[in-house]
Scaffold this motif. Structure first.
Motif, PDB file in Angstrom:
ATOM      1  N   ILE A  81       0.839  -1.202   0.000  1.00 40.13           N
ATOM      2  CA  ILE A  81       0.000   0.000   0.000  1.00 40.13           C
ATOM      3  C   ILE A  81       0.878   1.257   0.000  1.00 40.13           C
ATOM      4  N   GLY A  82       1.886   1.264   0.838  1.00 39.78           N
ATOM      5  CA  GLY A  82       2.770   2.433   0.901  1.00 39.78           C
ATOM      6  C   GLY A  82       3.519   2.665  -0.395  1.00 39.78           C
ATOM      7  N   PHE A  83       4.046   1.601  -0.959  1.00 39.53           N
ATOM      8  CA  PHE A  83       4.812   1.739  -2.193  1.00 39.53           C
ATOM      9  C   PHE A  83       3.927   2.209  -3.344  1.00 39.53           C
ATOM     10  N   GLU A  84       2.832   1.505  -3.570  1.00 36.02           N
ATOM     11  CA  GLU A  84       1.964   1.847  -4.699  1.00 36.02           C
ATOM     12  C   GLU A  84       1.267   3.187  -4.500  1.00 36.02           C
ATOM     13  N   GLY A  85       0.893   3.499  -3.251  1.00 36.23           N
ATOM     14  CA  GLY A  85       0.245   4.785  -2.983  1.00 36.23           C
ATOM     15  C   GLY A  85       1.138   5.961  -3.339  1.00 36.23           C
ATOM     16  N   GLY A  86       2.414   5.842  -3.049  1.00 34.32           N
ATOM     17  CA  GLY A  86       3.346   6.911  -3.393  1.00 34.32           C
ATOM     18  C   GLY A  86       3.481   7.120  -4.891  1.00 34.32           C
ATOM     19  N   LEU A  87       3.401   6.053  -5.644  1.00 36.10           N
ATOM     20  CA  LEU A  87       3.530   6.158  -7.098  1.00 36.10           C
ATOM     21  C   LEU A  87       2.348   6.881  -7.751  1.00 36.10           C
ATOM     22  N   VAL A  88       1.174   6.729  -7.181  1.00 38.22           N
ATOM     23  CA  VAL A  88      -0.023   7.359  -7.758  1.00 38.22           C
ATOM     24  C   VAL A  88       0.171   8.860  -7.919  1.00 38.22           C
ATOM     25  N   LEU A  89       0.798   9.474  -6.949  1.00 39.23           N
ATOM     26  CA  LEU A  89       0.965  10.927  -6.956  1.00 39.23           C
ATOM     27  C   LEU A  89       1.742  11.433  -8.163  1.00 39.23           C
ATOM     28  N   VAL A  90       2.646  10.623  -8.675  1.00 39.52           N
ATOM     29  CA  VAL A  90       3.462  11.033  -9.811  1.00 39.52           C
ATOM     30  C   VAL A  90       2.958  10.437 -11.123  1.00 39.52           C
ATOM     31  N   LEU A  91       2.549   9.185 -11.089  1.00 38.68           N
ATOM     32  CA  LEU A  91       2.241   8.489 -12.339  1.00 38.68           C
ATOM     33  C   LEU A  91       0.915   8.882 -12.977  1.00 38.68           C
ATOM     34  N   VAL A  92      -0.061   9.309 -12.189  1.00 41.20           N
ATOM     35  CA  VAL A  92      -1.341   9.719 -12.787  1.00 41.20           C
ATOM     36  C   VAL A  92      -1.152  10.938 -13.700  1.00 41.20           C
ATOM     37  N   PRO A  93      -0.532  12.021 -13.228  1.00 42.19           N
ATOM     38  CA  PRO A  93      -0.332  13.158 -14.144  1.00 42.19           C
ATOM     39  C   PRO A  93       0.558  12.816 -15.342  1.00 42.19           C
ATOM     40  N   LEU A  94       1.576  11.997 -15.108  1.00 42.20           N
ATOM     41  CA  LEU A  94       2.458  11.593 -16.205  1.00 42.20           C
ATOM     42  C   LEU A  94       1.689  10.821 -17.271  1.00 42.20           C
ATOM     43  N   THR A  95       0.886   9.853 -16.852  1.00 43.26           N
ATOM     44  CA  THR A  95       0.100   9.045 -17.789  1.00 43.26           C
ATOM     45  C   THR A  95      -0.890   9.914 -18.558  1.00 43.26           C
ATOM     46  N   ALA A  96      -1.556  10.829 -17.860  1.00 38.43           N
ATOM     47  CA  ALA A  96      -2.521  11.725 -18.510  1.00 38.43           C
ATOM     48  C   ALA A  96      -1.833  12.553 -19.590  1.00 38.43           C
ATOM     49  N   TYR A  97      -0.689  13.105 -19.265  1.00 42.06           N
ATOM     50  CA  TYR A  97       0.041  13.930 -20.219  1.00 42.06           C
ATOM     51  C   TYR A  97       0.523  13.099 -21.402  1.00 42.06           C
ATOM     52  N   TRP A  98       1.175  11.974 -21.127  1.00 41.51           N
ATOM     53  CA  TRP A  98       1.795  11.155 -22.170  1.00 41.51           C
ATOM     54  C   TRP A  98       0.773  10.607 -23.158  1.00 41.51           C
ATOM     55  N   LEU A  99      -0.346  10.136 -22.641  1.00 42.96           N
ATOM     56  CA  LEU A  99      -1.356   9.515 -23.504  1.00 42.96           C
ATOM     57  C   LEU A  99      -2.443  10.501 -23.945  1.00 42.96           C
ATOM     58  N   SER A 100      -2.282  11.766 -23.568  1.00 44.34           N
ATOM     59  CA  SER A 100      -3.267  12.816 -23.914  1.00 44.34           C
ATOM     60  C   SER A 100      -4.677  12.420 -23.486  1.00 44.34           C
ATOM     61  N   ILE A 101      -4.791  12.034 -22.212  1.00 43.90           N
ATOM     62  CA  ILE A 101      -6.084  11.669 -21.640  1.00 43.90           C
ATOM     63  C   ILE A 101      -6.314  12.523 -20.396  1.00 43.90           C
TER      64      ILE A 101
END
Length: 143
Positions: A81-101
């Motif tokens: 939970i700790g590991f994956e929760g920390g990733l959400v904060l960075v990866l959601v904006p990155l994914t949105a930008y990269w895939l134009s979603i």
């Protein structure tokens, strides 16, 4: 294996598996080309690699202070939970930008990946511990 070498080895092996899992999922889910999803997967893995090393250093420091030693399933779940929760904060904006979603679509995609990686993180860490042994932070003190 020294704690530092153990963390580096664990993080690298974990992220190699992550790229192998994420690339086809993103390619299929967004009907995208591998030429787009593979670099995104590698970037995500690089971010996760850095976070993995930092998070495990913090987690093991905390773990060493605990009176109960070993890695119970409860502790493994908390780790995931700790590991994956920390990733959400960075990866959601990155994914949105990269895939134009939208951020919402990226968050929904990230939830799917998180569920996948929540299980992967727990199983991977368990297997890694079986192969390489528990870290010093989880071992019983020598009597």
């Amino acid at each position: 294996m020294s704690p530092k070498n153990r963390r580096v080895c664990q993080a690298i092996l974990y992220e190699i598996g992550a790229v192998a899992i994420v690339t086809p999922i993103l390619t299929f889910a967004f009907d995208a080309k591998v030429s787009s999803t593979l670099p995104l997967s590698v970037l995500m893995a690089t971010i996760a690699l850095i976070w993995n090393y930092l998070f495990n250093a913090i987690f093991e420091r905390w773990e060493a202070k605990q009176t109960a030693k070993g890695r119970s399933w409860r502790r493994r779940i908390a780790h995931g939970i700790g590991f994956e929760g920390g990733l959400v904060l960075v990866l959601v904006p990155l994914t949105a930008y990269w895939l134009s979603i939208s951020l919402l679509h990226a968050f929904i995609a990230e939830i799917g990946l998180l569920l996948t990686f929540f299980v992967y993180a727990i199983v991977f860490t368990w297997l890694f511990d079986k192969i390489f042994g528990l870290p010093v932070s989880a071992q019983e003190a020598n009597k």
